[in-house]
Design a protein around this motif. Structure first.
Motif, PDB file in Angstrom:
ATOM      1  N   ASN A   1      58.567 -45.716  53.998  1.00  0.00           N
ATOM      2  CA  ASN A   1      57.444 -46.017  53.122  1.00  0.00           C
ATOM      3  C   ASN A   1      57.411 -44.968  52.025  1.00  0.00           C
ATOM      4  O   ASN A   1      57.231 -43.779  52.295  1.00  0.00           O
ATOM      5  N   ALA A   2      57.562 -45.391  50.771  1.00  0.00           N
ATOM      6  CA  ALA A   2      57.593 -44.447  49.659  1.00  0.00           C
ATOM      7  C   ALA A   2      56.275 -43.699  49.505  1.00  0.00           C
ATOM      8  O   ALA A   2      56.240 -42.606  48.934  1.00  0.00           O
ATOM      9  N   ARG A   3      55.191 -44.253  50.035  1.00  0.00           N
ATOM     10  CA  ARG A   3      53.873 -43.632  49.931  1.00  0.00           C
ATOM     11  C   ARG A   3      53.412 -43.049  51.269  1.00  0.00           C
ATOM     12  O   ARG A   3      52.216 -42.925  51.527  1.00  0.00           O
ATOM     13  N   CYS A   4      54.345 -42.680  52.097  1.00  0.00           N
ATOM     14  CA  CYS A   4      54.003 -42.197  53.429  1.00  0.00           C
ATOM     15  C   CYS A   4      53.092 -40.975  53.380  1.00  0.00           C
ATOM     16  O   CYS A   4      52.093 -40.905  54.101  1.00  0.00           O
TER      17      CYS A   4
ATOM     18  N   GLU B   1      49.582 -41.864  52.324  1.00  0.00           N
ATOM     19  CA  GLU B   1      48.853 -42.729  53.240  1.00  0.00           C
ATOM     20  C   GLU B   1      48.698 -42.145  54.639  1.00  0.00           C
ATOM     21  O   GLU B   1      47.948 -42.694  55.453  1.00  0.00           O
ATOM     22  N   SER B   2      49.409 -41.066  54.937  1.00  0.00           N
ATOM     23  CA  SER B   2      49.295 -40.464  56.264  1.00  0.00           C
ATOM     24  C   SER B   2      48.807 -39.023  56.235  1.00  0.00           C
ATOM     25  O   SER B   2      48.316 -38.519  57.242  1.00  0.00           O
ATOM     26  N   ARG B   3      48.971 -38.343  55.075  1.00  0.00           N
ATOM     27  CA  ARG B   3      48.613 -36.925  54.959  1.00  0.00           C
ATOM     28  C   ARG B   3      49.378 -36.068  55.965  1.00  0.00           C
ATOM     29  O   ARG B   3      48.868 -35.083  56.471  1.00  0.00           O
ATOM     30  N   ARG B   4      50.627 -36.447  56.213  1.00  0.00           N
ATOM     31  CA  ARG B   4      51.462 -35.730  57.168  1.00  0.00           C
ATOM     32  C   ARG B   4      52.867 -35.610  56.591  1.00  0.00           C
ATOM     33  O   ARG B   4      53.760 -36.363  56.951  1.00  0.00           O
ATOM     34  N   ALA B   5      53.055 -34.651  55.686  1.00  0.00           N
ATOM     35  CA  ALA B   5      54.322 -34.530  54.973  1.00  0.00           C
ATOM     36  C   ALA B   5      55.489 -34.239  55.918  1.00  0.00           C
ATOM     37  O   ALA B   5      56.568 -34.820  55.794  1.00  0.00           O
ATOM     38  N   GLN B   6      55.290 -33.343  56.865  1.00  0.00           N
ATOM     39  CA  GLN B   6      56.374 -32.999  57.787  1.00  0.00           C
ATOM     40  C   GLN B   6      56.761 -34.187  58.658  1.00  0.00           C
ATOM     41  O   GLN B   6      57.931 -34.434  58.913  1.00  0.00           O
ATOM     42  N   ALA B   7      55.763 -34.949  59.115  1.00  0.00           N
ATOM     43  CA  ALA B   7      56.051 -36.119  59.944  1.00  0.00           C
ATOM     44  C   ALA B   7      56.788 -37.196  59.140  1.00  0.00           C
ATOM     45  O   ALA B   7      57.700 -37.847  59.644  1.00  0.00           O
TER      46      ALA B   7
ATOM     47  N   GLN C   1      54.644 -44.991  58.588  1.00  0.00           N
ATOM     48  CA  GLN C   1      54.032 -45.755  57.505  1.00  0.00           C
ATOM     49  C   GLN C   1      52.692 -45.156  57.087  1.00  0.00           C
ATOM     50  O   GLN C   1      52.503 -44.783  55.944  1.00  0.00           O
ATOM     51  N   ARG C   2      51.773 -45.072  58.010  1.00  0.00           N
ATOM     52  CA  ARG C   2      50.438 -44.556  57.701  1.00  0.00           C
ATOM     53  C   ARG C   2      49.764 -44.125  59.001  1.00  0.00           C
ATOM     54  O   ARG C   2      50.206 -44.494  60.094  1.00  0.00           O
ATOM     55  N   CYS C   3      48.698 -43.341  58.865  1.00  0.00           N
ATOM     56  CA  CYS C   3      47.980 -42.825  60.027  1.00  0.00           C
ATOM     57  C   CYS C   3      46.479 -43.027  59.862  1.00  0.00           C
ATOM     58  O   CYS C   3      45.960 -43.036  58.739  1.00  0.00           O
ATOM     59  N   GLU C   4      45.815 -43.167  60.996  1.00  0.00           N
ATOM     60  CA  GLU C   4      44.364 -43.226  61.035  1.00  0.00           C
ATOM     61  C   GLU C   4      43.849 -41.936  61.658  1.00  0.00           C
ATOM     62  O   GLU C   4      44.616 -41.032  61.994  1.00  0.00           O
ATOM     63  N   GLY C   5      42.556 -41.863  61.829  1.00  0.00           N
ATOM     64  CA  GLY C   5      41.995 -40.699  62.476  1.00  0.00           C
ATOM     65  C   GLY C   5      42.418 -40.604  63.930  1.00  0.00           C
ATOM     66  O   GLY C   5      42.747 -41.596  64.583  1.00  0.00           O
ATOM     67  N   GLY C   6      42.429 -39.386  64.450  1.00  0.00           N
ATOM     68  CA  GLY C   6      42.783 -39.187  65.850  1.00  0.00           C
ATOM     69  C   GLY C   6      44.273 -39.215  66.134  1.00  0.00           C
ATOM     70  O   GLY C   6      44.672 -39.303  67.300  1.00  0.00           O
TER      71      GLY C   6
END
Length: 266
Positions: A63-66, A69-75, A83-88
């Motif tokens: 995902n080019a916007r990972c 959309e996830s706020r997890r650059a290392q991941a 692709q993306r992450c939610e809370g928790g």
């Protein structure tokens, strides 16, 4: 008595053949049945499922916007399929099979927040998995511009509608990954609707490089090679070091962009 035995033997043989035909028919029907979800992977470490998918020929779908959309650059850097992450710490991963015909969606939990957190040490756990077929993105109303590759490439590079129509939904790519283990190239899929999946334009009788500043006015020489009758590789070198290549495959009655074998860079 002998005649009766012969009749019994013949009847047994007919029954055996009928049973065999029923088994073959059942096997054929099961081969065409929809693929089931990978439920055995539920509640297991994601690292184990990831190794299994790679061994079975699946590729991450990047995902080019990972990061956004996830706020997890290392991941995003470590797991190209994120692709993306939610809370928790609940996140979505996506994989494509070796033929680019199926997508595997994997929901996981336990992915740490933060740009620098190491996801591998967090022991993410699989919540659920599901498979579905890839939906073709080509509009049925768009006709193939040419069966010969040269005229096709000029039309493809010169018309945005054709570029959208004749790109595979999942394009095989080679992605540069940089982490604590160093720099390396890894195979992955990128989505065919990404703007950067093809960065060559055709204008005024010449090909041109398309970059962040727009279309370069200078002509761009292309290296076009036929690895097989149904595959063409189009490559270029731009400036002193930048270069890319694109793989086109003939499918049915037209050509499709199916691969980015060489990424931008030296």
């Amino acid at each position: 008595m002998k005649m009766a035995n012969r009749k019994l033997t013949a009847n047994a043989l007919v029954a055996l053949l009928a049973s065999a035909c029923m088994i073959l028919a059942t096997a054929a029907a099961s081969g065409s049945a929809p693929l089931k979800t990978m439920s055995p992977a539920k509640d297991r470490p994601y690292a184990l499922l990831r190794k299994r998918l790679l061994l079975d020929g699946w590729l991450p779908i990047q995902n080019a916007r990972c990061v956004q959309e996830s706020r997890r650059a290392q991941a995003c850097n470590r797991w190209l399929e994120l692709q993306r992450c939610e809370g928790g710490g609940r996140c979505l991963m996506q994989w494509g099979d070796g033929d680019g015909a199926r997508i595997m969606r994997v929901e996981v939990s336990g992915v740490p927040a933060g740009d620098e957190a190491d996801p591998v040490q967090a022991q993410a756990t699989v919540i659920d998995t599901a498979e579905r077929p890839v939906q073709a993105a080509s509009p049925a109303a768009v006709r193939c511009p040419a069966t010969d590759f040269g005229p096709f490439l000029r039309a493809f590079a010169g018309t945005p509608a054709l570029r959208r129509a004749f790109v595979a939904p999942l394009v095989r790519a080679t992605v540069l990954v940089s982490d604590a283990e160093g720099d390396r190239l890894e195979p992955a899929y990128v989505r065919g609707d990404r703007e950067d999946v093809f960065n060559i334009a055709y204008r005024a009788g010449a090909f041109h490089h398309v970059g962040v500043d727009g279309v370069d006015a200078d002509p761009l020489p292309l290296d076009i090679r036929a690895s097989t009758p149904d595959v063409r590789e189009v490559g270029y070198v731009y400036g002193s070091s930048e270069g890319r290549s694109f793989e086109f495959t003939r499918r049915k009655d037209c050509w499709y962009l199916t691969g980015n074998p060489r990424p931008t860079g030296p």
